[in-house]
Design an enzyme around this catalytic site. Structure first.
Site, PDB file in Angstrom:
ATOM      1  N   LYS A  14       0.879  -1.518   0.120  1.00  0.00           N
ATOM      2  CA  LYS A  14      -0.083  -0.050   0.013  1.00  0.00           C
ATOM      3  C   LYS A  14       0.874   1.134   0.132  1.00  0.00           C
ATOM      4  O   LYS A  14       2.085   1.271   0.271  1.00  0.00           O
ATOM      5  CB  LYS A  14      -0.972  -0.027   1.076  1.00  0.00           C
ATOM      6  CG  LYS A  14      -2.000  -1.085   1.135  1.00  0.00           C
ATOM      7  CD  LYS A  14      -3.101  -1.190   2.221  1.00  0.00           C
ATOM      8  CE  LYS A  14      -3.995  -2.121   2.128  1.00  0.00           C
ATOM      9  NZ  LYS A  14      -5.037  -2.072   3.220  1.00  0.00           N
ATOM     10  N   TYR A  54     -12.435  -1.423  -3.719  1.00  0.00           N
ATOM     11  CA  TYR A  54     -13.030  -1.742  -2.389  1.00  0.00           C
ATOM     12  C   TYR A  54     -14.383  -1.583  -2.529  1.00  0.00           C
ATOM     13  O   TYR A  54     -15.069  -1.474  -1.286  1.00  0.00           O
ATOM     14  CB  TYR A  54     -12.243  -0.857  -1.465  1.00  0.00           C
ATOM     15  CG  TYR A  54     -10.842  -1.190  -0.752  1.00  0.00           C
ATOM     16  CD1 TYR A  54     -10.774  -2.233  -0.319  1.00  0.00           C
ATOM     17  CD2 TYR A  54      -9.796  -0.216  -1.217  1.00  0.00           C
ATOM     18  CE1 TYR A  54      -9.644  -2.660   0.200  1.00  0.00           C
ATOM     19  CE2 TYR A  54      -8.483  -0.657  -0.768  1.00  0.00           C
ATOM     20  CZ  TYR A  54      -8.629  -1.925  -0.300  1.00  0.00           C
ATOM     21  OH  TYR A  54      -7.149  -2.313   0.616  1.00  0.00           O
ATOM     22  N   PHE A  62     -15.600   3.479   7.037  1.00  0.00           N
ATOM     23  CA  PHE A  62     -14.194   3.964   6.440  1.00  0.00           C
ATOM     24  C   PHE A  62     -13.834   4.237   5.063  1.00  0.00           C
ATOM     25  O   PHE A  62     -12.652   4.269   4.680  1.00  0.00           O
ATOM     26  CB  PHE A  62     -13.018   3.258   7.417  1.00  0.00           C
ATOM     27  CG  PHE A  62     -13.172   1.853   6.870  1.00  0.00           C
ATOM     28  CD1 PHE A  62     -12.709   0.994   5.956  1.00  0.00           C
ATOM     29  CD2 PHE A  62     -14.064   0.997   8.026  1.00  0.00           C
ATOM     30  CE1 PHE A  62     -13.039  -0.167   5.706  1.00  0.00           C
ATOM     31  CE2 PHE A  62     -14.289  -0.427   7.676  1.00  0.00           C
ATOM     32  CZ  PHE A  62     -13.597  -0.887   6.646  1.00  0.00           C
ATOM     33  N   ARG A  90      -2.623 -14.243   4.429  1.00  0.00           N
ATOM     34  CA  ARG A  90      -3.205 -13.693   5.483  1.00  0.00           C
ATOM     35  C   ARG A  90      -2.608 -13.911   6.946  1.00  0.00           C
ATOM     36  O   ARG A  90      -2.556 -13.052   7.707  1.00  0.00           O
ATOM     37  CB  ARG A  90      -4.880 -14.160   5.695  1.00  0.00           C
ATOM     38  CG  ARG A  90      -5.432 -13.542   4.218  1.00  0.00           C
ATOM     39  CD  ARG A  90      -6.826 -13.914   4.429  1.00  0.00           C
ATOM     40  NE  ARG A  90      -7.537 -13.177   5.394  1.00  0.00           N
ATOM     41  CZ  ARG A  90      -8.026 -11.872   5.218  1.00  0.00           C
ATOM     42  NH1 ARG A  90      -7.491 -11.055   4.255  1.00  0.00           N
ATOM     43  NH2 ARG A  90      -8.691 -11.241   6.199  1.00  0.00           N
ATOM     44  N   ARG A 107       2.237  -6.821   8.939  1.00  0.00           N
ATOM     45  CA  ARG A 107       1.597  -5.537   9.314  1.00  0.00           C
ATOM     46  C   ARG A 107       2.193  -4.912  10.851  1.00  0.00           C
ATOM     47  O   ARG A 107       2.322  -3.774  10.959  1.00  0.00           O
ATOM     48  CB  ARG A 107       0.276  -5.810   9.673  1.00  0.00           C
ATOM     49  CG  ARG A 107      -0.558  -5.639   8.131  1.00  0.00           C
ATOM     50  CD  ARG A 107      -1.924  -6.047   8.323  1.00  0.00           C
ATOM     51  NE  ARG A 107      -2.602  -5.769   7.004  1.00  0.00           N
ATOM     52  CZ  ARG A 107      -3.695  -6.346   6.545  1.00  0.00           C
ATOM     53  NH1 ARG A 107      -4.218  -7.180   7.481  1.00  0.00           N
ATOM     54  NH2 ARG A 107      -4.210  -6.028   5.466  1.00  0.00           N
ATOM     55  N   ASN A 117      -2.059   0.109   6.776  1.00  0.00           N
ATOM     56  CA  ASN A 117      -1.741  -1.140   7.303  1.00  0.00           C
ATOM     57  C   ASN A 117      -0.850  -1.803   6.307  1.00  0.00           C
ATOM     58  O   ASN A 117      -0.885  -3.163   6.332  1.00  0.00           O
ATOM     59  CB  ASN A 117      -2.775  -1.875   7.652  1.00  0.00           C
ATOM     60  CG  ASN A 117      -3.645  -2.340   6.634  1.00  0.00           C
ATOM     61  OD1 ASN A 117      -3.692  -1.894   5.506  1.00  0.00           O
ATOM     62  ND2 ASN A 117      -4.780  -3.191   6.827  1.00  0.00           N
ATOM     63  N   HIS A 120      -2.113  -5.492   1.506  1.00  0.00           N
ATOM     64  CA  HIS A 120      -3.708  -6.038   1.238  1.00  0.00           C
ATOM     65  C   HIS A 120      -3.443  -7.495   0.824  1.00  0.00           C
ATOM     66  O   HIS A 120      -2.520  -7.816   0.175  1.00  0.00           O
ATOM     67  CB  HIS A 120      -4.235  -5.055   0.395  1.00  0.00           C
ATOM     68  CG  HIS A 120      -5.560  -5.904  -0.156  1.00  0.00           C
ATOM     69  ND1 HIS A 120      -6.790  -5.951   0.568  1.00  0.00           N
ATOM     70  CD2 HIS A 120      -5.582  -6.868  -1.268  1.00  0.00           C
ATOM     71  CE1 HIS A 120      -7.722  -6.528  -0.225  1.00  0.00           C
ATOM     72  NE2 HIS A 120      -7.055  -7.109  -1.077  1.00  0.00           N
ATOM     73  N   GLU A 131     -10.241  -9.792  -7.449  1.00  0.00           N
ATOM     74  CA  GLU A 131      -9.244  -8.791  -7.383  1.00  0.00           C
ATOM     75  C   GLU A 131      -7.911  -8.902  -8.426  1.00  0.00           C
ATOM     76  O   GLU A 131      -7.337  -8.066  -8.931  1.00  0.00           O
ATOM     77  CB  GLU A 131      -8.411  -8.930  -5.917  1.00  0.00           C
ATOM     78  CG  GLU A 131      -9.604  -8.380  -5.116  1.00  0.00           C
ATOM     79  CD  GLU A 131      -9.111  -8.523  -3.557  1.00  0.00           C
ATOM     80  OE1 GLU A 131      -7.965  -9.077  -3.092  1.00  0.00           O
ATOM     81  OE2 GLU A 131      -9.895  -8.140  -2.780  1.00  0.00           O
TER      82      GLU A 131
HETATM   83  P1  CMP Z   1      -7.284  -4.297   3.570  1.00  0.00           P
HETATM   84  O1  CMP Z   1      -7.107  -5.714   4.034  1.00  0.00           O
HETATM   85  O2  CMP Z   1      -6.987  -3.849   2.485  1.00  0.00           O
HETATM   86  O3  CMP Z   1      -9.024  -4.413   3.377  1.00  0.00           O
HETATM   87  C1  CMP Z   1      -9.788  -3.388   3.899  1.00  0.00           C
HETATM   88  C2  CMP Z   1      -9.155  -2.174   4.262  1.00  0.00           C
HETATM   89  O4  CMP Z   1      -9.839  -1.270   5.182  1.00  0.00           O
HETATM   90  C3  CMP Z   1      -8.088  -2.553   5.428  1.00  0.00           C
HETATM   91  O5  CMP Z   1      -6.993  -3.398   4.732  1.00  0.00           O
HETATM   92  C4  CMP Z   1      -7.832  -1.354   6.081  1.00  0.00           C
HETATM   93  O6  CMP Z   1      -6.734  -0.660   5.157  1.00  0.00           O
HETATM   94  C5  CMP Z   1      -9.117  -0.590   5.809  1.00  0.00           C
HETATM   95  N1  CMP Z   1      -9.734  -0.673   7.100  1.00  0.00           N
HETATM   96  C6  CMP Z   1     -10.264  -2.000   7.682  1.00  0.00           C
HETATM   97  N2  CMP Z   1     -11.166  -1.629   8.823  1.00  0.00           N
HETATM   98  C7  CMP Z   1     -10.649  -0.214   9.163  1.00  0.00           C
HETATM   99  C8  CMP Z   1     -11.233   0.848  10.064  1.00  0.00           C
HETATM  100  N3  CMP Z   1     -11.718   0.333  10.984  1.00  0.00           N
HETATM  101  N4  CMP Z   1     -10.764   2.253   9.923  1.00  0.00           N
HETATM  102  C9  CMP Z   1     -10.065   2.306   8.925  1.00  0.00           C
HETATM  103  N5  CMP Z   1      -9.643   1.582   7.767  1.00  0.00           N
HETATM  104  C10 CMP Z   1     -10.135   0.190   7.939  1.00  0.00           C
END
Ligand code: CMP
Length: 144
Positions: A14, A54, A62, A90, A107, A117, A120, A131
């Site tokens: 990311k 997304y 969010f 994962r 992470r 984070n 992905h 995806e």
């Molecule tokens: P990802 O695994 O890319 O899938 C969805 C993304 O949304 C996640 O990683 C985070 O980057 C984001 N995300 C998930 N939960 C939250 C949250 N509570 N607040 C902000 N961002 C979030």
């Protein structure tokens, strides 16, 4: 699933991790964990592209912030292949929130917040099937 029980998944390094110069370290960790990189490119997503990627999160509070974050700089989607690749990636990534991620996970090591984070990973075979072609055509995916 491909031949011989191999599975493909999509990862994205990311924008936060790219900006901090973690691309090399993350790719090394992925290769050391046994993932084969079949495709990869550095891109800067448009707002529309991030929203489309997304789309399953469109009703989450969010969603807007996440899509803005994903467009703030370059990111690196990659197609990875391994046995049980989706679950193994994962496990290697750790919990969505780095504060809850186990030691040794990507992470824990590279992420700074639940949104920024670092990486992905597809969360199911259905997600991977959406995806992978979102970013890569068949021609761009190598057979190794
Ligand atoms: P990802 O695994 O890319 O899938 C969805 C993304 O949304 C996640 O990683 C985070 O980057 C984001 N995300 C998930 N939960 C939250 C949250 N509570 N607040 C902000 N961002 C979030």
């Amino acid at each position: 699933m491909t031949a011989a029980g191999l599975e493909r998944t999509l990862t994205i390094i990311k924008p936060d991790a790219v900006a901090k110069g973690f691309v090399g370290q993350i790719i090394t960790r992925l290769e050391q964990a046994g993932f084969k990189i079949l495709a990869g490119k550095l891109i800067q997503m448009t707002r529309e592209e991030a929203e489309g990627f997304y789309i399953v999160h469109r009703h989450r509070p969010f969603y807007g912030s996440l899509c803005a974050f994903m467009t703030q700089g370059p990111s690196m989607p990659m197609v990875l292949e391994a046995e049980n690749a989706i679950q193994r990636l994962r496990d290697l990534m750790g919990a969505t929130d780095p504060a809850a991620a186990a030691p040794g996970t990507l992470r824990k090591e590279f992420a700074s917040s639940i949104e920024a984070n670092a990486v992905h990973g597809s969360d199911s075979p259905e997600a991977a099937a959406f995806e992978i072609p979102y970013f890569f055509s068949d021609l761009e995916i190598c057979r190794r």
